[in-house]
Design a protein around this motif. Structure first.
Motif, PDB file in Angstrom:
ATOM      1  N   SER A  33      47.991 123.598  72.214  1.00  0.00           N
ATOM      2  CA  SER A  33      48.299 122.350  71.087  1.00  0.00           C
ATOM      3  C   SER A  33      48.051 123.167  69.844  1.00  0.00           C
ATOM      4  O   SER A  33      48.630 122.385  69.391  1.00  0.00           O
ATOM      5  CB  SER A  33      47.281 121.358  71.950  1.00  0.00           C
ATOM      6  N   LEU A  34      47.204 123.954  69.944  1.00  0.00           N
ATOM      7  CA  LEU A  34      46.908 124.252  68.518  1.00  0.00           C
ATOM      8  C   LEU A  34      48.208 125.067  67.725  1.00  0.00           C
ATOM      9  O   LEU A  34      48.326 124.759  66.119  1.00  0.00           O
ATOM     10  CB  LEU A  34      45.448 124.885  68.509  1.00  0.00           C
ATOM     11  N   ASN A  57      34.646 114.551  66.017  1.00  0.00           N
ATOM     12  CA  ASN A  57      35.991 113.519  65.586  1.00  0.00           C
ATOM     13  C   ASN A  57      37.225 114.622  64.513  1.00  0.00           C
ATOM     14  O   ASN A  57      37.477 114.239  64.340  1.00  0.00           O
ATOM     15  CB  ASN A  57      35.672 113.147  64.833  1.00  0.00           C
ATOM     16  N   ALA A  58      37.364 115.854  65.766  1.00  0.00           N
ATOM     17  CA  ALA A  58      38.658 116.753  65.421  1.00  0.00           C
ATOM     18  C   ALA A  58      39.214 116.089  66.365  1.00  0.00           C
ATOM     19  O   ALA A  58      39.504 116.280  67.779  1.00  0.00           O
ATOM     20  CB  ALA A  58      38.509 117.917  65.095  1.00  0.00           C
ATOM     21  N   HIS A  59      40.719 116.210  66.149  1.00  0.00           N
ATOM     22  CA  HIS A  59      41.442 115.824  67.270  1.00  0.00           C
ATOM     23  C   HIS A  59      42.493 116.646  66.953  1.00  0.00           C
ATOM     24  O   HIS A  59      43.589 117.045  66.521  1.00  0.00           O
ATOM     25  CB  HIS A  59      42.417 114.669  66.458  1.00  0.00           C
ATOM     26  N   ILE A  60      42.922 116.862  68.407  1.00  0.00           N
ATOM     27  CA  ILE A  60      43.529 118.124  69.203  1.00  0.00           C
ATOM     28  C   ILE A  60      44.796 117.340  69.970  1.00  0.00           C
ATOM     29  O   ILE A  60      43.441 116.844  71.212  1.00  0.00           O
ATOM     30  CB  ILE A  60      42.725 119.351  69.795  1.00  0.00           C
ATOM     31  N   ALA A  61      45.539 117.229  70.205  1.00  0.00           N
ATOM     32  CA  ALA A  61      46.599 116.469  70.447  1.00  0.00           C
ATOM     33  C   ALA A  61      46.631 116.834  72.161  1.00  0.00           C
ATOM     34  O   ALA A  61      46.540 117.925  72.123  1.00  0.00           O
ATOM     35  CB  ALA A  61      47.823 116.497  69.795  1.00  0.00           C
ATOM     36  N   PRO A  73      41.308 114.283  73.481  1.00  0.00           N
ATOM     37  CA  PRO A  73      41.878 115.036  72.397  1.00  0.00           C
ATOM     38  C   PRO A  73      40.551 115.006  71.355  1.00  0.00           C
ATOM     39  O   PRO A  73      40.853 115.819  70.677  1.00  0.00           O
ATOM     40  CB  PRO A  73      42.367 113.731  71.962  1.00  0.00           C
ATOM     41  N   LYS A  74      39.088 114.252  71.576  1.00  0.00           N
ATOM     42  CA  LYS A  74      37.810 114.122  70.402  1.00  0.00           C
ATOM     43  C   LYS A  74      36.871 115.006  70.740  1.00  0.00           C
ATOM     44  O   LYS A  74      35.467 113.817  70.333  1.00  0.00           O
ATOM     45  CB  LYS A  74      38.290 113.097  69.593  1.00  0.00           C
ATOM     46  N   ARG A  75      36.658 115.227  71.576  1.00  0.00           N
ATOM     47  CA  ARG A  75      35.363 116.282  72.222  1.00  0.00           C
ATOM     48  C   ARG A  75      35.028 117.046  71.716  1.00  0.00           C
ATOM     49  O   ARG A  75      35.411 117.570  70.137  1.00  0.00           O
ATOM     50  CB  ARG A  75      36.013 116.919  73.786  1.00  0.00           C
TER      51      ARG A  75
END
Length: 152
Positions: A33-34, A57-61, A73-75
């Motif tokens: 995803s990145l 709180n970093a969002h990776i779709a 996504p926000k783990r």
């Protein structure tokens, strides 16, 4: 170096004192995803837990082809640093008003996904306004310089 995600808000909200590169523990679908530029560092921060640093709180779709083996996504994600670097950051975080924020995620020259974190202190409204004024002044100055060059 290919930048995957950039935290523009961090440069506006914080005075950056120094930054350093860290590895990040990812699972396969997060890396995929990145690499397709589907991440956001807005409102993310770094915390200390049991002498280790974690990105919150970093969002990776989610990666669509990895339906069953996907990720949240926000783990929280563990950051990889040397012990002396971790101790140095923890010491700076213990000072009043200091925090650690991620500034960008990128792929380095060796093809590894890295994150740049910065030790920073928060700005107040007056400092933010001053930064905007300075940035606008620099833009106007550049514009005047270009006009002057055309006249010659």
């Amino acid at each position: 170096m290919k930048v995957l995600s950039h935290n523009r808000k961090a440069r506006y909200d914080y005075d950056i004192h120094h930054s350093l590169e860290a590895g990040i523990v990812l699972i396969g679908s997060e890396a995929k995803s990145l690499r397709s530029n589907r991440a956001s560092l807005d409102d993310s921060f770094v915390i200390v837990s049991d002498g280790e640093l974690f990105l919150h709180n970093a969002h990776i779709a989610e990666y669509a082809p990895a339906k069953i083996f996907g990720h949240q996504p926000k783990r929280q994600r563990k950051l990889l640093l040397h012990k002396r670097e971790i101790k140095k950051i923890i010491g700076q975080m213990s000072k009043k008003g200091m925090t650690v924020v991620p500034t960008k995620i990128y792929i380095n020259d060796k093809g590894k996904i890295k994150i740049e974190i910065a030790v920073a202190s928060g700005r107040n409204k007056i400092d933010k306004r001053e930064a905007i004024k300075e940035r606008d002044w620099k833009r106007q100055k550049q514009g005047l310089f270009k006009v002057y060059q055309r006249e010659k």
